[in-house]
Design an enzyme around this catalytic site. Structure first.
Site, PDB file in Angstrom:
ATOM      1  N   THR A  49      44.145  35.524  40.925  1.00 24.73           N
ATOM      2  CA  THR A  49      42.988  34.889  41.557  1.00 24.73           C
ATOM      3  C   THR A  49      42.162  34.092  40.555  1.00 24.73           C
ATOM      4  OG1 THR A  49      41.917  37.048  41.409  1.00 24.73           O
ATOM      5  CG2 THR A  49      42.785  36.413  43.545  1.00 24.73           C
ATOM      6  N   THR A  50      42.264  34.404  39.267  1.00 22.45           N
ATOM      7  CA  THR A  50      41.623  33.590  38.232  1.00 22.45           C
ATOM      8  C   THR A  50      42.180  32.169  38.235  1.00 22.45           C
ATOM      9  OG1 THR A  50      41.162  35.527  36.857  1.00 22.45           O
ATOM     10  CG2 THR A  50      41.237  33.416  35.729  1.00 22.45           C
ATOM     11  N   TYR A 112      38.056  40.304  52.897  1.00 20.88           N
ATOM     12  CA  TYR A 112      37.261  39.921  54.065  1.00 20.88           C
ATOM     13  C   TYR A 112      37.528  40.779  55.300  1.00 20.88           C
ATOM     14  CZ  TYR A 112      34.722  37.261  57.548  1.00 20.88           C
ATOM     15  OH  TYR A 112      33.854  36.903  58.547  1.00 20.88           O
ATOM     16  N   TYR A 138      46.522  45.663  43.415  1.00 16.39           N
ATOM     17  CA  TYR A 138      45.356  45.103  42.714  1.00 16.39           C
ATOM     18  C   TYR A 138      44.119  45.465  43.510  1.00 16.39           C
ATOM     19  CZ  TYR A 138      42.325  41.516  40.550  1.00 16.39           C
ATOM     20  OH  TYR A 138      41.301  40.848  39.919  1.00 16.39           O
ATOM     21  N   ARG A 143      35.474  41.626  44.954  1.00 14.22           N
ATOM     22  CA  ARG A 143      35.919  40.380  45.581  1.00 14.22           C
ATOM     23  C   ARG A 143      36.434  40.594  47.004  1.00 14.22           C
ATOM     24  NH1 ARG A 143      37.009  35.650  42.693  1.00 14.22           N
ATOM     25  NH2 ARG A 143      36.489  35.731  40.500  1.00 14.22           N
ATOM     26  N   LYS A 167      46.678  47.259  39.069  1.00 12.65           N
ATOM     27  CA  LYS A 167      45.578  46.677  38.301  1.00 12.65           C
ATOM     28  C   LYS A 167      44.302  47.186  38.957  1.00 12.65           C
ATOM     29  CE  LYS A 167      43.326  42.300  37.070  1.00 12.65           C
ATOM     30  NZ  LYS A 167      43.337  40.815  37.206  1.00 12.65           N
ATOM     31  N   ILE A 209      45.157  43.447  32.562  1.00 15.19           N
ATOM     32  CA  ILE A 209      45.414  42.056  32.940  1.00 15.19           C
ATOM     33  C   ILE A 209      44.063  41.368  32.837  1.00 15.19           C
ATOM     34  CG2 ILE A 209      46.093  40.470  34.780  1.00 15.19           C
ATOM     35  CD1 ILE A 209      48.119  42.577  35.703  1.00 15.19           C
TER      36      ILE A 209
END
Length: 293
Positions: A49-50, A112, A138, A143, A167, A209
């Site tokens: 997502t980065t 979401y 993850y 987020r 992660k 990570i």
């Protein structure tokens, strides 16, 4: 070699460099890949997502994955990010993206929708059954809006064959310790919180990570190595020099912070795709000041 061995240490969640007209800047991505590998990262994560993946088209994702395979050229393992909040769509991506040269898939829990723990379990079970590569869970509730509880992580780890690790980025040390206490022996547990990596290593995590490893790979990877080897005094000494950077990297949003660092290092141009925008000028000046030090 087991995945737990291959992915021990520092992985870097690569940013996606853009040009001024918002196209992918492949020459800059090549420079970044060379930079992080030459400075010691153990593996790279493409399309985390980065990398601003929600703003990338399917074809752009394919192009980035293939370009990363070509430029890494076997020097380090590659993990590919494949996630989303539509389980059927993620299954389709797992079956159609070029994953042949990846060692694993990193998949963020659905954002979401805020599914129940059972919904999260069944989402990952469906992904594991469809994926040609091992799945790394993850958990990033800051987020996604929903924490994946330790009990759900452990249920997936013990009951679903193709789930190989996690992660963990809940910013919750107790939850990390619960996972580490009861996980299968070969289950990989890495951090997703750069500022908590040092204490998490002392609890038994296998590495991280990282976002910071894009722009500060040498000091960061050395800190992680020292922690993994039990040299916590040496790791703390390095980590102390990075504390201010952690704050700057995440003060407004990710990846605006890390892109500011990389711009000042001359590796990329400072462009993001909306709704993300570059770091505010005041914070950017603090990034410059930190790097001068």
């Amino acid at each position: 070699m087991s995945l737990k061995t291959q992915l021990r240490g520092t992985g870097v969640a690569l940013v996606t460099p853009f040009t001024a007209d918002e196209n992918i800047d492949f020459p800059a991505l090549e420079k970044l890949i060379d930079f992080v590998i030459s400075n010691g990262v153990e593996y790279v994560v493409s399309l985390g997502t980065t990398g601003e993946t929600p703003t990338l088209s399917k074809q752009e994702k394919i192009d980035i994955i293939n370009f990363t395979y070509e430029k890494v050229n076997g020097k380090v393992p590659i993990v590919v990010g494949v996630g989303g909040n539509n389980t059927k769509a993620v299954v389709n991506d797992l079956q159609t993206l070029p994953l042949d040269k990846a060692v694993a898939v990193l998949s963020a829990s659905p954002y979401y929708n805020k599914p129940s723990q059972e919904g999260i379990f069944l989402h990952y079970k469906a992904l594991a059954e469809a994926s040609p590569k091992p799945i790394l869970l993850y958990n990033v509730p800051g987020r996604t809006g929903r924490n994946m509880e330790a009990s759900t992580t452990l249920r997936l780890a013990h009951e679903v064959k193709n789930i190989a690790g996690i992660k963990e980025a809940a910013n919750n040390m107790v939850q990390c310790m619960q996972i580490l206490k009861d996980k299968p022996a070969d289950f990989l547990v890495v951090s997703g919180d750069d500022d908590l990596v040092l204490p998490q290593l002392s609890c038994g995590m296998d590495g991280v990570i990282s976002v910071a490893a894009n722009c500060l790979p040498k000091a960061f990877t050395e800190m992680v190595r020292k922690g993994l080897s039990g040299d916590f005094a040496g790791a703390k000494k390095l980590n102390d020099t990075l504390l201010e950077a952690y704050s700057l990297l995440f003060a407004e949003n990710n990846p605006a912070g890390v892109k500011a660092f990389l711009t000042e290092l001359g590796l990329i141009q400072n462009h993001l795709r909306l709704p993300m925008v570059p770091l505010s000028s005041g914070l950017h000046e603090k990034v410059k000041a930190f790097l001068k030090k």
